[in-house]
Write a protein that holds these residues in place. Sequence first.
Motif, PDB file in Angstrom:
ATOM      1  N   MET A 283      -2.101   2.581   7.533  1.00 13.82           N
ATOM      2  CA  MET A 283      -2.110   2.311   6.094  1.00 13.82           C
ATOM      3  C   MET A 283      -3.507   2.576   5.552  1.00 13.82           C
ATOM      4  O   MET A 283      -4.494   2.119   6.116  1.00 13.82           O
ATOM      5  N   ASP A 284      -3.584   3.306   4.453  1.00 10.07           N
ATOM      6  CA  ASP A 284      -4.846   3.555   3.768  1.00 10.07           C
ATOM      7  C   ASP A 284      -4.919   2.681   2.523  1.00 10.07           C
ATOM      8  O   ASP A 284      -3.921   2.540   1.808  1.00 10.07           O
TER       9      ASP A 284
ATOM     10  N   GLN B  97      -9.466   9.114  -8.654  1.00 11.55           N
ATOM     11  CA  GLN B  97      -8.575   9.475  -7.555  1.00 11.55           C
ATOM     12  C   GLN B  97      -8.283   8.245  -6.717  1.00 11.55           C
ATOM     13  O   GLN B  97      -9.194   7.562  -6.274  1.00 11.55           O
ATOM     14  N   GLY B  98      -7.026   7.974  -6.499  1.00  9.58           N
ATOM     15  CA  GLY B  98      -6.617   6.855  -5.654  1.00  9.58           C
ATOM     16  C   GLY B  98      -6.187   7.355  -4.289  1.00  9.58           C
ATOM     17  O   GLY B  98      -6.666   8.386  -3.801  1.00  9.58           O
ATOM     18  N   ALA B  99      -5.261   6.646  -3.695  1.00 12.11           N
ATOM     19  CA  ALA B  99      -4.780   6.970  -2.358  1.00 12.11           C
ATOM     20  C   ALA B  99      -4.059   8.315  -2.342  1.00 12.11           C
ATOM     21  O   ALA B  99      -3.401   8.694  -3.306  1.00 12.11           O
ATOM     22  N   VAL B 100      -4.214   9.005  -1.211  1.00 12.40           N
ATOM     23  CA  VAL B 100      -3.549  10.281  -0.996  1.00 12.40           C
ATOM     24  C   VAL B 100      -2.751  10.166   0.304  1.00 12.40           C
ATOM     25  O   VAL B 100      -3.311   9.847   1.355  1.00 12.40           O
ATOM     26  N   ALA B 101      -1.445  10.408   0.199  1.00  8.00           N
ATOM     27  CA  ALA B 101      -0.570  10.362   1.368  1.00  8.00           C
ATOM     28  C   ALA B 101      -0.090  11.777   1.691  1.00  8.00           C
ATOM     29  O   ALA B 101      -0.498  12.742   1.052  1.00  8.00           O
TER      30      ALA B 101
END
Length: 112
Positions: free
Chosen positions: A1-2, A22-26
């Motif tokens: 999990m990031d 920019q937030g989380a990148v999956a």
Amino acid sequence: MDVVPDADVEAVEAVDGVFLTQGAVAEDTSIQRFELEPGATVPEHEHPHEQIGVITAGRLTFVAGGEERVVGPDDTYAIPGGEPHAAENRTDEPVVGFDIFSPPRANPDWQE
């Protein structure tokens, strides 16, 4: 999990009065936070990514497909990939929201 703590990421003024974070990148999606000052405009643009979002504060006018749509707090929206669109804050209050992109926009051009 990031986890991407908001306090660890600086907002970038992509165009006058438009701030993006920019937030989380999956693997299949990414998320960014945006804030538009009163009177700010995101010029018409397009990208291959599907874009869905939610407004958390304020009212934002989208222009897409020759149509204007006003989106307010807790409203969600979807913009197909490749569809030209623009957005304007025509109010005297800031607009805040989040956009999710698929495929992910890991290195958007506004970060440059």
